[in-house]
Design a protein around this motif. Structure first.
Motif, short mmCIF file in Angstrom:
data_model
loop_
_atom_site.label_atom_id
_atom_site.label_comp_id
_atom_site.label_asym_id
_atom_site.label_seq_id
_atom_site.Cartn_x
_atom_site.Cartn_y
_atom_site.Cartn_z
N TYR A 85 35.79 36.98 33.99
CA TYR A 85 35.14 38.21 34.44
C TYR A 85 34.46 38.00 35.80
O TYR A 85 34.44 38.89 36.65
N LEU A 86 33.88 36.82 36.00
CA LEU A 86 33.23 36.52 37.27
C LEU A 86 34.23 36.52 38.42
O LEU A 86 33.95 37.00 39.52
N MET A 87 35.43 35.99 38.18
CA MET A 87 36.45 35.93 39.21
C MET A 87 37.04 37.30 39.53
O MET A 87 37.50 37.53 40.65
N ASP A 88 37.03 38.21 38.56
CA ASP A 88 37.60 39.54 38.78
C ASP A 88 36.59 40.54 39.33
O ASP A 88 36.96 41.63 39.74
N GLU A 89 35.32 40.18 39.33
CA GLU A 89 34.28 41.11 39.75
C GLU A 89 34.19 41.14 41.28
O GLU A 89 33.99 40.11 41.92
N ARG A 151 36.38 40.32 49.93
CA ARG A 151 37.49 40.81 49.10
C ARG A 151 38.79 40.45 49.80
O ARG A 151 38.98 40.74 50.99
N ILE A 152 39.69 39.79 49.06
CA ILE A 152 40.99 39.41 49.59
C ILE A 152 42.06 40.23 48.89
O ILE A 152 42.21 40.16 47.67
N LEU A 153 42.79 41.03 49.65
CA LEU A 153 43.92 41.80 49.13
C LEU A 153 45.19 41.01 49.41
O LEU A 153 45.42 40.57 50.54
N VAL A 154 46.00 40.81 48.39
CA VAL A 154 47.18 39.95 48.51
C VAL A 154 48.43 40.72 48.12
O VAL A 154 48.47 41.36 47.06
N GLN A 181 43.99 41.94 44.16
CA GLN A 181 42.76 41.62 44.85
C GLN A 181 42.01 40.51 44.14
O GLN A 181 42.09 40.35 42.92
N THR A 182 41.30 39.73 44.91
CA THR A 182 40.44 38.68 44.40
C THR A 182 39.22 38.60 45.29
O THR A 182 39.15 39.26 46.33
N THR A 183 38.27 37.81 44.89
CA THR A 183 37.04 37.67 45.67
C THR A 183 36.76 36.20 45.93
O THR A 183 37.18 35.33 45.16
#
Length: 230
Positions: A85-89, A151-154, A181-183
């Motif tokens: 959850y921390l990685m997806d927030e 925020r990184i959009l891939v 997306q990831t953070t």
């Protein structure tokens, strides 16, 4: 950056990677305890009369070997779900960067800056400067501000790729026609290396990722200089 003969992970450079390392140590200790206990039981069963009918028919033993694995799974699952959850927030990012995989290079767009975009190719071995790493250095680095949520959009243009930087705890698949997306947040300044982690074709091993985390003032100066260049 990894060093020769290293056995463990790279040093964590982000809060997420620190959490992942703690979880790895937590799970590894549980596996070690289980392995030690099973080995002990096997040795005792071979060397003693432990395998008599009273032990094999014990109701208490059946309860223990049913409940104990469930408890162990809970001890592993709870911190694992927390990290997932921390990685997806993604909460109020200061900057958004779009990474697009191609055969076989990456292109980047700083979506908060209309004209800031560039391609990033691997530097050939014959063109490497002293101190640069073979198969890991690029002609254009991804410069990001330090201690800022990003925020990184891939995505990908042709086949599956994967944008991964181990020391930052980031690994996100690049899928054609889909925007993932990831953070990430770099905890300190430095240069962090990664590679495409998806077998995407003949030159799969020649599309590295290089992230340079710098103070915010240096990032603003770099963005202005690059915008004027392009």
């Amino acid at each position: 950056m990894a060093h020769p003969s290293q056995l463990g992970f790279q040093d964590a450079a982000s809060p997420v990677m620190e959490e992942l390392l703690h979880f790895h140590d937590h799970a590894l200790m549980i596996v070690f305890l289980i392995s030690t206990f099973v080995l002990y039981v096997i040795v005792v069963m071979v060397s003693t009369e432990l395998t008599n009918k009273f032990i094999l028919d014990s109701q208490e033993v059946e309860i223990v070997w049913t409940v104990l694995p469930a408890v162990i799974l809970i001890l592993i699952a709870m911190p694992s779900l927390r990290i997932l959850y921390l990685m997806d927030e993604v909460n109020d990012p200061h900057l958004t960067v779009k990474a697009v995989g191609h055969q076989w290079y990456w292109s980047y767009e700083y979506t908060d800056y209309n004209e800031l975009c560039f391609d990033s190719y691997m530097v050939p071995t014959q063109d490497l400067a002293p101190g640069q790493f073979r198969l890991l250095e690029t002609d254009h680095r991804v410069v990001l501000p330090v201690e800022s949520p990003l925020r990184i959009l891939v995505s990908a243009e042709d086949v599956l790729h994967s944008w991964a930087i181990p020391s930052l705890g980031v690994k996100m698949d690049a899928v054609p026609g889909r925007l993932n997306q990831t953070t990430l947040m770099a905890a300190h300044s430095g240069v962090f290396y990664g590679q495409c982690s998806e077998i995407c074709g003949a030159n799969h091993s020649f599309m590295p990722v290089v992230v340079e985390a710098v103070p915010l003032k240096h990032f603003e100066d770099w963005s202005l200089l690059l915008s004027s260049t392009y």
